[in-house]
Design a protein around this motif. Structure first.
Motif, PDB file in Angstrom:
ATOM      1  N   VAL A  35       9.131 -38.610   1.827  1.00  0.00           N
ATOM      2  CA  VAL A  35       9.982 -38.967   0.694  1.00  0.00           C
ATOM      3  C   VAL A  35       9.619 -38.046  -0.461  1.00  0.00           C
ATOM      4  O   VAL A  35       8.457 -37.994  -0.885  1.00  0.00           O
ATOM      5  CB  VAL A  35       9.767 -40.435   0.283  1.00  0.00           C
ATOM      6  CG1 VAL A  35      10.605 -40.777  -0.942  1.00  0.00           C
ATOM      7  CG2 VAL A  35      10.111 -41.370   1.437  1.00  0.00           C
ATOM      8  N   LYS A  36      10.594 -37.295  -0.955  1.00  0.00           N
ATOM      9  CA  LYS A  36      10.346 -36.357  -2.041  1.00  0.00           C
ATOM     10  C   LYS A  36       9.967 -37.113  -3.305  1.00  0.00           C
ATOM     11  O   LYS A  36      10.633 -38.080  -3.692  1.00  0.00           O
ATOM     12  CB  LYS A  36      11.591 -35.507  -2.292  1.00  0.00           C
ATOM     13  CG  LYS A  36      11.374 -34.369  -3.291  1.00  0.00           C
ATOM     14  CD  LYS A  36      12.670 -33.645  -3.621  1.00  0.00           C
ATOM     15  CE  LYS A  36      13.256 -32.947  -2.417  1.00  0.00           C
ATOM     16  NZ  LYS A  36      14.441 -32.120  -2.808  1.00  0.00           N
ATOM     17  N   THR A  37       8.888 -36.667  -3.943  1.00  0.00           N
ATOM     18  CA  THR A  37       8.416 -37.345  -5.160  1.00  0.00           C
ATOM     19  C   THR A  37       8.252 -36.364  -6.318  1.00  0.00           C
ATOM     20  O   THR A  37       7.437 -36.593  -7.213  1.00  0.00           O
ATOM     21  CB  THR A  37       7.076 -38.064  -4.894  1.00  0.00           C
ATOM     22  OG1 THR A  37       6.107 -37.104  -4.435  1.00  0.00           O
ATOM     23  CG2 THR A  37       7.232 -39.160  -3.864  1.00  0.00           C
ATOM     24  N   ASN A  38       9.012 -35.272  -6.306  1.00  0.00           N
ATOM     25  CA  ASN A  38       8.979 -34.362  -7.444  1.00  0.00           C
ATOM     26  C   ASN A  38       9.286 -35.135  -8.723  1.00  0.00           C
ATOM     27  O   ASN A  38      10.212 -35.942  -8.772  1.00  0.00           O
ATOM     28  CB  ASN A  38      10.010 -33.241  -7.267  1.00  0.00           C
ATOM     29  CG  ASN A  38       9.670 -32.323  -6.103  1.00  0.00           C
ATOM     30  OD1 ASN A  38       8.557 -32.346  -5.582  1.00  0.00           O
ATOM     31  ND2 ASN A  38      10.625 -31.513  -5.683  1.00  0.00           N
ATOM     32  N   GLY A  39       8.484 -34.906  -9.745  1.00  0.00           N
ATOM     33  CA  GLY A  39       8.611 -35.671 -10.987  1.00  0.00           C
ATOM     34  C   GLY A  39       7.555 -36.747 -11.112  1.00  0.00           C
ATOM     35  O   GLY A  39       7.334 -37.266 -12.203  1.00  0.00           O
ATOM     36  N   LEU A  40       6.906 -37.095 -10.001  1.00  0.00           N
ATOM     37  CA  LEU A  40       5.756 -37.993 -10.029  1.00  0.00           C
ATOM     38  C   LEU A  40       4.475 -37.179  -9.902  1.00  0.00           C
ATOM     39  O   LEU A  40       4.480 -36.045  -9.433  1.00  0.00           O
ATOM     40  CB  LEU A  40       5.821 -39.004  -8.881  1.00  0.00           C
ATOM     41  CG  LEU A  40       7.025 -39.935  -8.785  1.00  0.00           C
ATOM     42  CD1 LEU A  40       6.816 -40.937  -7.653  1.00  0.00           C
ATOM     43  CD2 LEU A  40       7.275 -40.654 -10.092  1.00  0.00           C
ATOM     44  N   THR A  41       3.356 -37.774 -10.305  1.00  0.00           N
ATOM     45  CA  THR A  41       2.070 -37.136 -10.084  1.00  0.00           C
ATOM     46  C   THR A  41       1.644 -37.353  -8.628  1.00  0.00           C
ATOM     47  O   THR A  41       2.198 -38.206  -7.919  1.00  0.00           O
ATOM     48  CB  THR A  41       0.999 -37.714 -11.009  1.00  0.00           C
ATOM     49  OG1 THR A  41       0.766 -39.084 -10.642  1.00  0.00           O
ATOM     50  CG2 THR A  41       1.430 -37.645 -12.475  1.00  0.00           C
ATOM     51  N   LEU A  42       0.641 -36.622  -8.199  1.00  0.00           N
ATOM     52  CA  LEU A  42       0.098 -36.824  -6.857  1.00  0.00           C
ATOM     53  C   LEU A  42      -0.515 -38.211  -6.727  1.00  0.00           C
ATOM     54  O   LEU A  42      -0.419 -38.846  -5.668  1.00  0.00           O
ATOM     55  CB  LEU A  42      -0.935 -35.738  -6.537  1.00  0.00           C
ATOM     56  CG  LEU A  42      -0.361 -34.340  -6.319  1.00  0.00           C
ATOM     57  CD1 LEU A  42      -1.481 -33.293  -6.356  1.00  0.00           C
ATOM     58  CD2 LEU A  42       0.388 -34.251  -4.990  1.00  0.00           C
ATOM     59  N   ASP A  43      -1.147 -38.698  -7.783  1.00  0.00           N
ATOM     60  CA  ASP A  43      -1.691 -40.064  -7.770  1.00  0.00           C
ATOM     61  C   ASP A  43      -0.570 -41.071  -7.544  1.00  0.00           C
ATOM     62  O   ASP A  43      -0.677 -41.971  -6.701  1.00  0.00           O
ATOM     63  CB  ASP A  43      -2.385 -40.384  -9.097  1.00  0.00           C
ATOM     64  CG  ASP A  43      -3.793 -39.824  -9.198  1.00  0.00           C
ATOM     65  OD1 ASP A  43      -4.286 -39.259  -8.204  1.00  0.00           O
ATOM     66  OD2 ASP A  43      -4.395 -39.949 -10.285  1.00  0.00           O
ATOM     67  N   GLN A  44       0.486 -40.951  -8.326  1.00  0.00           N
ATOM     68  CA  GLN A  44       1.609 -41.879  -8.183  1.00  0.00           C
ATOM     69  C   GLN A  44       2.218 -41.809  -6.784  1.00  0.00           C
ATOM     70  O   GLN A  44       2.544 -42.832  -6.182  1.00  0.00           O
ATOM     71  CB  GLN A  44       2.675 -41.569  -9.234  1.00  0.00           C
ATOM     72  CG  GLN A  44       2.250 -41.910 -10.652  1.00  0.00           C
ATOM     73  CD  GLN A  44       3.239 -41.415 -11.683  1.00  0.00           C
ATOM     74  OE1 GLN A  44       3.854 -40.353 -11.517  1.00  0.00           O
ATOM     75  NE2 GLN A  44       3.398 -42.162 -12.764  1.00  0.00           N
ATOM     76  N   SER A  45       2.331 -40.602  -6.265  1.00  0.00           N
ATOM     77  CA  SER A  45       2.927 -40.428  -4.933  1.00  0.00           C
ATOM     78  C   SER A  45       2.092 -41.099  -3.856  1.00  0.00           C
ATOM     79  O   SER A  45       2.631 -41.587  -2.851  1.00  0.00           O
ATOM     80  CB  SER A  45       3.079 -38.936  -4.621  1.00  0.00           C
ATOM     81  OG  SER A  45       3.896 -38.295  -5.574  1.00  0.00           O
ATOM     82  N   ALA A  46       0.781 -41.165  -4.049  1.00  0.00           N
ATOM     83  CA  ALA A  46      -0.108 -41.745  -3.035  1.00  0.00           C
ATOM     84  C   ALA A  46      -0.012 -43.257  -2.977  1.00  0.00           C
ATOM     85  O   ALA A  46      -0.312 -43.853  -1.936  1.00  0.00           O
ATOM     86  CB  ALA A  46      -1.557 -41.333  -3.300  1.00  0.00           C
ATOM     87  N   ILE A  47       0.386 -43.898  -4.072  1.00  0.00           N
ATOM     88  CA  ILE A  47       0.431 -45.363  -4.071  1.00  0.00           C
ATOM     89  C   ILE A  47       1.850 -45.906  -3.866  1.00  0.00           C
ATOM     90  O   ILE A  47       2.066 -47.114  -3.974  1.00  0.00           O
ATOM     91  CB  ILE A  47      -0.196 -45.951  -5.351  1.00  0.00           C
ATOM     92  CG1 ILE A  47       0.569 -45.511  -6.592  1.00  0.00           C
ATOM     93  CG2 ILE A  47      -1.671 -45.579  -5.439  1.00  0.00           C
ATOM     94  CD1 ILE A  47       0.083 -46.192  -7.869  1.00  0.00           C
TER      95      ILE A  47
END
Length: 337
Positions: A129-141
């Motif tokens: 799931v593309k999470t461009n615009g989120l941080t890597l931390d946010q993407s992990a949770i």
């Protein structure tokens, strides 16, 4: 590449393994963050159902796409992504009905098959799931929050309903946050007063109840004697799950989000007299992941204080035992790779 393997209960080992070979339909993802889940703690302690050793753990994953072929999702090299770790068969009755989260031949990364506690992983592009615009931390949770969002969707709760969420761990917190987002009046229950205080601050729950302090009376007082119409148990504790049948209102619903190895038992006359609906909520779907990504982007969920502990990849083995102790007060630990 480096990978951390749980060789047997209570023992991790850092190993060097070959970088994964990318098959057709897959993408090579450079892992950047690994969220540590209750599943990982249980597997490490030898208490996780459906588990065998040795195993590379890790299913709460974010990273960057390093290589990918043409794909209908428009994913490309350099995109930030969250990984959907539930590898479904695609052909069973559940999959055919769009319920890939409860596939009859489910293989979850880090549980049934090798996970993402490594520097790279090869993943089917339809599980990104593309999470461009989120941080890597946010993407992990996104993954643990999606489990909570899926449980809320299963419940079909309504605005202004009294909703009880038992268990103030990461999954229960996600259930609380999305129940509040749907307009419910949310009651958090746990045995830990500090966790309950965190529920008030982070999930903005309306009420808190200590499960050790006459919870039935507290719930009756909150709901004017009627009891909550929707109850979620996110503990994975068999005693709590047995007791949870006492809490829904007549005509209410009980949803098990947590999983236990043991048998759950209940008093049938009580169950029938209330005409309760008992439901299981397992994993999440792409729809839930997309919903949570959008919720994080709009600030619906406070991701910063949800992550309370962190370690880099090389130090994780030394940190892990400490995270297991109550004194550490871990809500969510994240490993930086």
């Amino acid at each position: 590449m480096k990978s951390i393997v749980c060789e047997q209960p209570n023992h991790f080992k850092m190993v060097d393994v070959e970088r994964p070979i990318v098959k057709e339909g897959e993408a090579l993802v450079r892992i950047r963050r690994i969220g540590i889940c209750g599943t990982d703690y249980h597997a490490y302690r030898g208490n996780q159902p459906f588990f065998s050793y040795p195993r590379t753990l890790g299913h709460e994953l974010s990273g960057e796409i390093e290589s990918i072929g043409a794909n209908p999702a428009g994913l490309k090299e350099g995109d930030f992504v969250s990984v959907i770790p539930y590898m479904e068969c695609g052909v069973c009755i559940a999959c055919r009905n769009g319920k890939t989260n409860c596939c009859t031949d489910m293989k979850v990364l880090g549980v049934h098959i090798e996970g993402g506690m490594s520097e790279w992983i090869s993943v089917p592009y339809n599980h990104l799931v593309k999470t461009n615009g989120l941080t890597l931390d946010q993407s992990a949770i996104i993954e643990p929050l999606s489990i909570g969002a899926h449980a809320i969707r299963r419940s079909e709760l309504k605005e202004e309903e009294y909703v009880l969420v038992i268990g103030a761990g990461p999954i229960g917190l996600g259930v609380m946050a999305f129940a509040k987002h749907e307009g419910a009046k949310v009651i958090a229950m746990d045995v830990n007063d500090e966790r309950l205080a965190f529920c008030r601050e982070w999930a903005r729950v309306d009420y808190t109840v200590n499960a050790l302090d006459n919870p039935l009376e507290s719930l009756k007082e909150i709901t004017n004697g009627e009891m909550p119409t929707v109850v979620f148990d996110a503990t994975g504790n068999v005693n709590s799950m047995n007791d949870s049948f006492n809490y829904p209102a007549h005509g209410g619903k009980l949803i098990y989000v947590g999983l236990t190895k043991g048998n759950v038992t209940f008093d049938d006359p009580t169950f029938h007299s209330k005409e309760l609906t008992l439901m299981g909520s397992r994993n999440a779907t792409r729809e839930d992941f997309v919903y949570v990504v959008n919720a994080v982007k709009t600030g619906t969920v406070d991701t910063d204080s949800y992550i309370t502990h962190r370690s880099n990849f090389d130090e994780m083995i030394n940190q892990f035992e400490e995270w297991l102790t109550p004194e550490a007060k871990v809500i969510k630990a994240v490993v930086e790779v």
